[in-house]
Design a protein around this motif. Structure first.
Motif, PDB file in Angstrom:
ATOM      1  N   UNK A   1       0.781  -1.209  -0.013  1.00  6.47           N
ATOM      2  CA  UNK A   1      -0.030  -0.099   0.062  1.00  6.47           C
ATOM      3  C   UNK A   1       0.942   1.194   0.164  1.00  6.47           C
ATOM      4  N   UNK A   2       0.365   2.121  -0.556  1.00 12.02           N
ATOM      5  CA  UNK A   2       1.191   3.452  -0.613  1.00 12.02           C
ATOM      6  C   UNK A   2       0.670   4.598   0.318  1.00 12.02           C
ATOM      7  N   UNK A   3      -0.134   4.395   1.286  1.00 10.06           N
ATOM      8  CA  UNK A   3      -0.530   5.241   2.258  1.00 10.06           C
ATOM      9  C   UNK A   3      -1.891   5.978   1.812  1.00 10.06           C
ATOM     10  N   UNK A   4      -2.253   7.238   2.299  1.00 11.31           N
ATOM     11  CA  UNK A   4      -3.678   7.651   2.130  1.00 11.31           C
ATOM     12  C   UNK A   4      -3.506   8.547   0.810  1.00 11.31           C
ATOM     13  N   UNK A   5      -3.054   7.820  -0.285  1.00  9.36           N
ATOM     14  CA  UNK A   5      -3.131   8.623  -1.773  1.00  9.36           C
ATOM     15  C   UNK A   5      -4.513   9.257  -2.087  1.00  9.36           C
ATOM     16  N   UNK A   6      -5.416   8.728  -1.627  1.00  7.24           N
ATOM     17  CA  UNK A   6      -6.875   9.303  -1.952  1.00  7.24           C
ATOM     18  C   UNK A   6      -6.902  10.591  -1.549  1.00  7.24           C
ATOM     19  N   UNK A   7      -6.258  11.185  -0.536  1.00 10.52           N
ATOM     20  CA  UNK A   7      -6.461  12.418   0.017  1.00 10.52           C
ATOM     21  C   UNK A   7      -5.640  13.483  -0.250  1.00 10.52           C
ATOM     22  N   UNK A   8      -4.537  12.837  -1.244  1.00  8.89           N
ATOM     23  CA  UNK A   8      -3.547  13.598  -1.725  1.00  8.89           C
ATOM     24  C   UNK A   8      -3.632  14.112  -3.217  1.00  8.89           C
ATOM     25  N   UNK A   9      -3.892  15.522  -3.480  1.00 12.25           N
ATOM     26  CA  UNK A   9      -3.971  15.684  -4.980  1.00 12.25           C
ATOM     27  C   UNK A   9      -2.880  15.185  -5.759  1.00 12.25           C
ATOM     28  N   UNK A  10      -3.391  14.627  -7.061  1.00  8.91           N
ATOM     29  CA  UNK A  10      -2.338  14.394  -7.877  1.00  8.91           C
ATOM     30  C   UNK A  10      -1.956  12.858  -7.659  1.00  8.91           C
ATOM     31  N   UNK A  11      -2.250  12.115  -6.713  1.00 10.42           N
ATOM     32  CA  UNK A  11      -2.018  10.774  -6.367  1.00 10.42           C
ATOM     33  C   UNK A  11      -2.888   9.808  -6.835  1.00 10.42           C
ATOM     34  N   UNK A  12      -2.883   8.794  -7.362  1.00 11.53           N
ATOM     35  CA  UNK A  12      -4.017   7.864  -7.581  1.00 11.53           C
ATOM     36  C   UNK A  12      -4.176   6.965  -6.243  1.00 11.53           C
ATOM     37  N   UNK A  13      -5.536   6.649  -6.128  1.00  5.28           N
ATOM     38  CA  UNK A  13      -5.723   5.628  -4.892  1.00  5.28           C
ATOM     39  C   UNK A  13      -4.813   4.560  -4.701  1.00  5.28           C
ATOM     40  N   UNK A  14      -4.736   4.209  -3.331  1.00  5.17           N
ATOM     41  CA  UNK A  14      -3.665   3.144  -3.243  1.00  5.17           C
ATOM     42  C   UNK A  14      -4.550   1.909  -3.674  1.00  5.17           C
ATOM     43  N   UNK A  15      -3.669   0.738  -3.953  1.00  4.44           N
ATOM     44  CA  UNK A  15      -4.093  -0.400  -4.502  1.00  4.44           C
ATOM     45  C   UNK A  15      -3.237  -1.784  -4.122  1.00  4.44           C
ATOM     46  N   UNK A  16      -3.900  -2.887  -3.656  1.00  5.69           N
ATOM     47  CA  UNK A  16      -3.235  -3.865  -3.150  1.00  5.69           C
ATOM     48  C   UNK A  16      -1.993  -4.248  -4.141  1.00  5.69           C
ATOM     49  N   UNK A  17      -0.944  -4.782  -3.613  1.00  3.96           N
ATOM     50  CA  UNK A  17       0.098  -5.157  -4.649  1.00  3.96           C
ATOM     51  C   UNK A  17      -0.147  -6.569  -5.026  1.00  3.96           C
ATOM     52  N   UNK A  18       0.045  -6.733  -6.562  1.00  2.00           N
ATOM     53  CA  UNK A  18      -0.236  -8.033  -6.886  1.00  2.00           C
ATOM     54  C   UNK A  18       0.519  -9.348  -6.174  1.00  2.00           C
ATOM     55  N   UNK A  19      -0.055 -10.369  -6.123  1.00  4.28           N
ATOM     56  CA  UNK A  19       0.339 -11.353  -5.271  1.00  4.28           C
ATOM     57  C   UNK A  19       1.699 -12.088  -5.872  1.00  4.28           C
ATOM     58  N   UNK A  20       2.044 -11.749  -7.196  1.00  7.49           N
ATOM     59  CA  UNK A  20       3.320 -12.409  -7.780  1.00  7.49           C
ATOM     60  C   UNK A  20       4.415 -11.384  -7.383  1.00  7.49           C
ATOM     61  N   UNK A  21       4.018  -9.979  -7.051  1.00  8.36           N
ATOM     62  CA  UNK A  21       5.210  -9.217  -6.956  1.00  8.36           C
ATOM     63  C   UNK A  21       5.506  -9.203  -5.232  1.00  8.36           C
ATOM     64  N   UNK A  22       4.577  -9.996  -4.504  1.00  9.58           N
ATOM     65  CA  UNK A  22       5.104  -9.876  -3.026  1.00  9.58           C
ATOM     66  C   UNK A  22       5.891 -10.953  -2.486  1.00  9.58           C
ATOM     67  N   UNK A  23       6.509 -10.346  -1.331  1.00 11.66           N
ATOM     68  CA  UNK A  23       7.573 -11.410  -0.478  1.00 11.66           C
ATOM     69  C   UNK A  23       6.411 -12.756  -0.018  1.00 11.66           C
ATOM     70  N   UNK A  24       7.012 -13.704   0.022  1.00 11.31           N
ATOM     71  CA  UNK A  24       6.021 -14.926   0.266  1.00 11.31           C
ATOM     72  C   UNK A  24       5.569 -15.067   1.614  1.00 11.31           C
ATOM     73  N   UNK A  25       6.167 -14.977   2.822  1.00 11.49           N
ATOM     74  CA  UNK A  25       5.593 -15.196   4.028  1.00 11.49           C
ATOM     75  C   UNK A  25       6.410 -14.917   5.052  1.00 11.49           C
ATOM     76  N   UNK A  26       6.050 -14.462   6.277  1.00 10.30           N
ATOM     77  CA  UNK A  26       6.381 -14.229   7.665  1.00 10.30           C
ATOM     78  C   UNK A  26       5.861 -14.880   8.533  1.00 10.30           C
ATOM     79  N   UNK A  27       6.977 -15.790   9.544  1.00  9.00           N
ATOM     80  CA  UNK A  27       6.389 -16.267  10.679  1.00  9.00           C
ATOM     81  C   UNK A  27       6.675 -15.381  11.691  1.00  9.00           C
ATOM     82  N   UNK A  28       5.622 -15.542  12.892  1.00 11.19           N
ATOM     83  CA  UNK A  28       5.741 -14.559  14.114  1.00 11.19           C
ATOM     84  C   UNK A  28       5.241 -15.609  15.139  1.00 11.19           C
TER      85      UNK A  28
END
Length: 316
Positions: A1-28
């Motif tokens: 996510x890119x933050x609250x882009x919908x509240x900032x002039x000139x920035x597109x609303x944030x959208x989820x990163x496609x799965x293929x572009x993500x890191x796989x997993x985190x264990x906690x």
């Protein structure tokens, strides 16, 4: 996510990163996940924080001792990140969140194929071909193909054990007692848990039902097991036996299950697995040769849509 882009002039609303572009997993484990000062963080017992880029991760696995706040669950769902609650070493999945991708048209198509005996057999034959690189034997039932696959998998385990100097007897583990299995079995359990978590994230993100399987059936994650098996022998099983072999030789500087997780992470990256799972799901279901229903106009989009660019002939 890119933050609250919908509240900032000139920035597109944030959208989820496609799965293929993500890191796989985190264990906690032994930490609390929360949203503090606008960041998704893991808070340790001493109060130190570790920031987690939740929007760039496919799946977060919570082990015993981990807690998560309402705000953290809500944020993970908003960005399409799967949250799962697992046992020690990831050996057992207790529950999983829904990142918001389920759609009736895809669920109905999946169910229609599963309920049609001929279509289901075509799907199982396609999975066999994708898994082993050859056509499935003709005139075999699903139960017979399941038995043939089981034999081939056991043979693969034996070959990998011999290659890495592992004393291998058979697949044996107890989901209720992590310590009852020997080191090779615990390595395999940890490795398959990683793959199952990633596969479930893909199944949910693509809008399908984890429980409606084809080769596997009757389990809450039957379809997850179907999809994970397409990649298991290529990715996590060789890494599990390699780590088990290093453990047998006393050449590990960490616990075997942790070494397996790190090895699986690297294998996922090396094989570009995240970019391949969702197309594989569509390829498998298309083999059923039943028409895909059109989504109704009011249908929700999938949780993590694929971006498009260029015209119909664009190859980029």
């Amino acid at each position: 996510m890119t933050g609250r882009g919908q509240d900032l002039p000139g920035l597109a609303p944030p959208s989820p990163i496609p799965l293929k572009d993500r890191a796989s997993m985190v264990f906690v484990e032994h930490a609390k996940l929360d949203v503090l000062d606008g960041a998704f963080v893991a808070v340790n017992a001493d109060g130190t924080r570790t920031q987690i880029p939740v929007g760039g991760i496919a799946c977060i696995l919570l082990e015993p001792g981990a807690r998560i706040s309402h705000a953290a669950v809500a944020l993970a769902a908003r960005v399409g990140t799967l949250i799962t609650w697992v046992g020690e070493g990831g050996v057992r999945l207790y529950s999983a969140g829904q990142p918001g991708g389920a759609r009736s048209d895809r669920l109905l198509w999946q169910a229609k194929i599963a309920l049609d005996d001929a279509a289901r057999l075509r799907v199982v034959r396609k999975m066999y071909a994708m898994r082993f690189g050859e056509e499935a034997p003709s005139r075999r039932s699903i139960d017979q193909l399941r038995g043939i696959e089981g034999v081939r998998v056991r043979e693969s385990y034996a070959l990998l054990a011999d290659r890495h100097g592992v004393d291998w007897k058979r697949r044996r583990y107890d989901a209720k007692d992590w310590e009852v299995g020997d080191v090779p079995n615990r390595c395999l359990s940890a490795a398959t848990a990683c793959l199952h978590g990633l596969s479930e994230a893909a199944v949910l993100a693509a809008g399908y039902a984890p429980a409606i399987g084809f080769l596997h059936s009757g389990k809450p994650l039957s379809f997850v097991y179907d999809i994970a098996d397409l990649f298991k022998l290529e990715t996590v099983v060789p890494e599990a036996f390699r780590v088990a072999g290093l453990a047998a030789k006393g050449r590990l500087d960490m616990a075997p299950d942790r070494a397996v997780r790190l090895a699986c992470r690297d294998a996922f990256r090396k094989t570009s697995l995240l970019s391949r799972i969702i197309p594989a799901i569509d390829e498998v279901l298309s083999a059923g040769d039943l028409p895909r229903p059109e989504p109704p106009p009011e249908a929700m989009p999938v949780a993590i849509p694929e971006a498009t660019s260029g015209d119909a002939g664009h190859r980029g």
